[in-house]
Design a protein around this motif. Sequence first.
Motif, short mmCIF file in Angstrom:
data_model
loop_
_atom_site.label_atom_id
_atom_site.label_comp_id
_atom_site.label_asym_id
_atom_site.label_seq_id
_atom_site.Cartn_x
_atom_site.Cartn_y
_atom_site.Cartn_z
N VAL A 159 7.84 10.16 0.21
CA VAL A 159 8.58 10.68 1.23
C VAL A 159 8.42 9.75 2.47
O VAL A 159 7.17 9.26 2.83
CB VAL A 159 7.86 11.97 1.68
N ALA A 160 9.58 9.11 2.85
CA ALA A 160 9.62 8.23 4.02
C ALA A 160 8.86 9.02 5.39
O ALA A 160 8.98 10.14 5.31
CB ALA A 160 10.86 7.67 4.29
N ASP A 161 8.85 7.96 6.31
CA ASP A 161 8.48 8.35 7.62
C ASP A 161 9.49 9.45 8.31
O ASP A 161 8.95 10.40 9.07
CB ASP A 161 8.30 7.21 8.63
N ASP A 162 10.74 9.35 8.08
CA ASP A 162 11.51 10.27 8.43
C ASP A 162 11.78 11.74 7.70
O ASP A 162 12.92 12.28 7.90
CB ASP A 162 13.16 9.55 8.64
N GLY A 163 11.00 11.63 6.78
CA GLY A 163 11.06 12.98 6.04
C GLY A 163 11.97 12.83 4.83
O GLY A 163 12.00 13.99 4.12
N THR A 164 12.62 11.95 4.25
CA THR A 164 13.42 11.83 3.47
C THR A 164 12.75 11.43 2.19
O THR A 164 11.89 10.52 2.11
CB THR A 164 14.66 11.16 3.73
N VAL A 165 13.32 11.59 0.84
CA VAL A 165 12.86 11.38 -0.37
C VAL A 165 13.52 10.08 -0.62
O VAL A 165 14.80 9.76 -0.67
CB VAL A 165 12.94 12.15 -1.43
N THR A 166 12.79 8.99 -0.89
CA THR A 166 13.24 7.52 -1.37
C THR A 166 12.88 7.14 -2.72
O THR A 166 11.81 7.73 -3.36
CB THR A 166 13.04 6.61 -0.31
N LEU A 167 13.54 6.50 -3.38
CA LEU A 167 13.19 5.90 -4.76
C LEU A 167 12.73 4.41 -4.51
O LEU A 167 13.03 3.53 -3.61
CB LEU A 167 14.38 5.65 -5.70
N CYS A 168 11.21 4.31 -5.03
CA CYS A 168 10.46 3.14 -4.88
C CYS A 168 11.08 2.05 -5.80
O CYS A 168 11.27 2.20 -6.98
CB CYS A 168 9.15 3.37 -5.02
N ALA A 169 11.35 0.77 -5.48
CA ALA A 169 11.77 -0.22 -6.19
C ALA A 169 10.62 -0.91 -6.83
O ALA A 169 9.43 -0.71 -6.24
CB ALA A 169 12.70 -1.42 -5.26
N ASP A 170 10.64 -1.88 -7.88
CA ASP A 170 9.64 -2.65 -8.46
C ASP A 170 8.97 -3.37 -7.15
O ASP A 170 9.64 -4.07 -6.33
CB ASP A 170 10.09 -3.64 -9.21
N GLY A 171 7.50 -3.57 -7.35
CA GLY A 171 6.79 -4.37 -6.02
C GLY A 171 6.49 -3.30 -5.04
O GLY A 171 5.87 -3.67 -4.19
N ASP A 172 7.03 -2.13 -4.77
CA ASP A 172 6.47 -1.33 -3.81
C ASP A 172 5.28 -0.69 -4.12
O ASP A 172 5.09 0.22 -5.32
CB ASP A 172 7.47 -0.12 -3.71
N GLU A 173 4.19 -0.80 -3.68
CA GLU A 173 3.03 -0.37 -3.99
C GLU A 173 2.29 0.64 -2.96
O GLU A 173 1.03 0.86 -2.73
CB GLU A 173 1.95 -1.75 -3.87
N SER A 174 3.15 1.35 -2.49
CA SER A 174 2.75 2.43 -1.63
C SER A 174 1.86 3.38 -2.16
O SER A 174 2.05 4.03 -3.40
CB SER A 174 4.04 3.21 -1.15
N PRO A 175 0.84 3.87 -1.38
CA PRO A 175 -0.15 4.62 -2.26
C PRO A 175 0.03 5.94 -2.37
O PRO A 175 -0.55 6.58 -3.31
CB PRO A 175 -1.61 4.43 -1.00
N ASP A 176 1.32 6.63 -1.66
CA ASP A 176 1.78 7.89 -1.70
C ASP A 176 2.73 7.91 -2.56
O ASP A 176 3.48 8.99 -2.79
CB ASP A 176 1.91 8.53 -0.38
N ARG A 177 3.13 6.94 -3.47
CA ARG A 177 4.24 7.06 -4.26
C ARG A 177 3.84 8.02 -5.68
O ARG A 177 2.86 8.05 -6.05
CB ARG A 177 4.70 5.67 -4.93
N VAL A 178 4.87 8.54 -6.06
CA VAL A 178 4.48 9.67 -7.30
C VAL A 178 5.77 9.47 -8.40
O VAL A 178 6.86 9.20 -8.18
CB VAL A 178 4.88 11.01 -6.72
N ALA A 179 5.31 9.10 -9.51
CA ALA A 179 6.37 8.78 -10.59
C ALA A 179 6.38 10.21 -11.32
O ALA A 179 5.33 10.84 -11.66
CB ALA A 179 5.61 7.65 -11.53
N VAL A 180 7.52 10.17 -11.90
CA VAL A 180 8.24 11.33 -12.62
C VAL A 180 8.97 10.99 -13.56
O VAL A 180 9.64 10.14 -13.51
CB VAL A 180 8.47 12.45 -11.63
N ASN A 181 9.14 11.78 -14.82
CA ASN A 181 10.11 11.73 -15.76
C ASN A 181 11.40 11.90 -15.14
O ASN A 181 11.64 12.97 -14.63
CB ASN A 181 9.79 12.67 -16.97
#
Length: 355
Positions: free
Chosen positions: A285-307
């Motif tokens: 979830v980005a700072d503006d409250g939208t859901v974004t897809l993380c690209a390779d190399g994005d090491e954000s600690p709050d990222r969630v992976a899902v099938n």
Amino acid sequence: MCSIGEMARDSGLGVSALRFYDRAGVLVPARVDPVSGYRWYGPGQLDEARLLARLRRAGMPLADIRLVLAGWSGTDTGLVRKLLESHLRRLEQGLSDARGEFSTLRALLDRRENRMTSLRTATVRLSLATAELAAALDAVRFAASADPELPMLGGVLFDIEPEGLHVVATDRYRLAVARVGVTGYDGSPVGLVVPTALTDAMRALLGGEGPVRLSADGDRMTLEAGNRQVSGQCLDHDFPEYRRLLPLPGGRRAPVDVAAFRKALETGPVRSTETGGTDLSVLRVADDGTVTLCADGDESPDRVAVNREFLLDALAAGARDRLVLELDAPTAPIAIRRPDDEAAFSILMPVRLED
């Protein structure tokens, strides 16, 4: 030289796993492009990667794997043999301990089942709105299990109470819940697992208007719609206590436009599991409250992976132009909710990222 994608395909290790083992110093590429950071592997490293995949499938710790890889091609293989034998002994001891614990658990289950009757004798009759029941079944059917090893999950739970009917389905990795209001309730609360084939036959009758009648006599469920009816035996299994699986509220809630979000999932970046068999979408979830897809190399600690496939199924089952995604910690389930109906939602289990 082969690319990381080719190495993943030929070795059985996923791209994410190869990146992880590079950073861990277990399998370091022969060359890394200084500009793009792209990894390239030498011809001899394919055998190492296949060996690594075997050792990881056997559950060997990374510290031991490093030593095995270091000594595999040497003339003195004594250390390698000792490491393999030591790990095998640990596995055998662990299996022995697990057998003991499972034997105790089976005994506890046997005593518990002996205190309970498996014969369901409840008789319940109720009326439901056709459209509501159809929408509820559509909202949960995708999550029913097709695993023959888990027959108790191979259906939809009809949790019938005077306050309403909850329909629930799960295959362990996802769970879906929907609620239908009831009228003319007659009987005691009861929960029956309706096989998916019978559930689908019920759904096929729900094309008209007006109420339908649902009745449960013992372990037999009947749905009457006008002058048509379908009936069948329910599964002789107890469904898990689904309320204990529901996430607590409090995650970050992000509304999504379903059509745009589906397109982003279908065309956006994906990652593979370590076995390479499942495409993952990594969300945050980005700072503006939208859901974004993380690209390779994005090491954000709050990222969630899902099938990704499961997420697309859940969006379709949501049957709304806009839905709300509820994300919390990377290890917490993801909830997909209808903004106008909090009683209908699905839950997806997150997938641990190796990198």
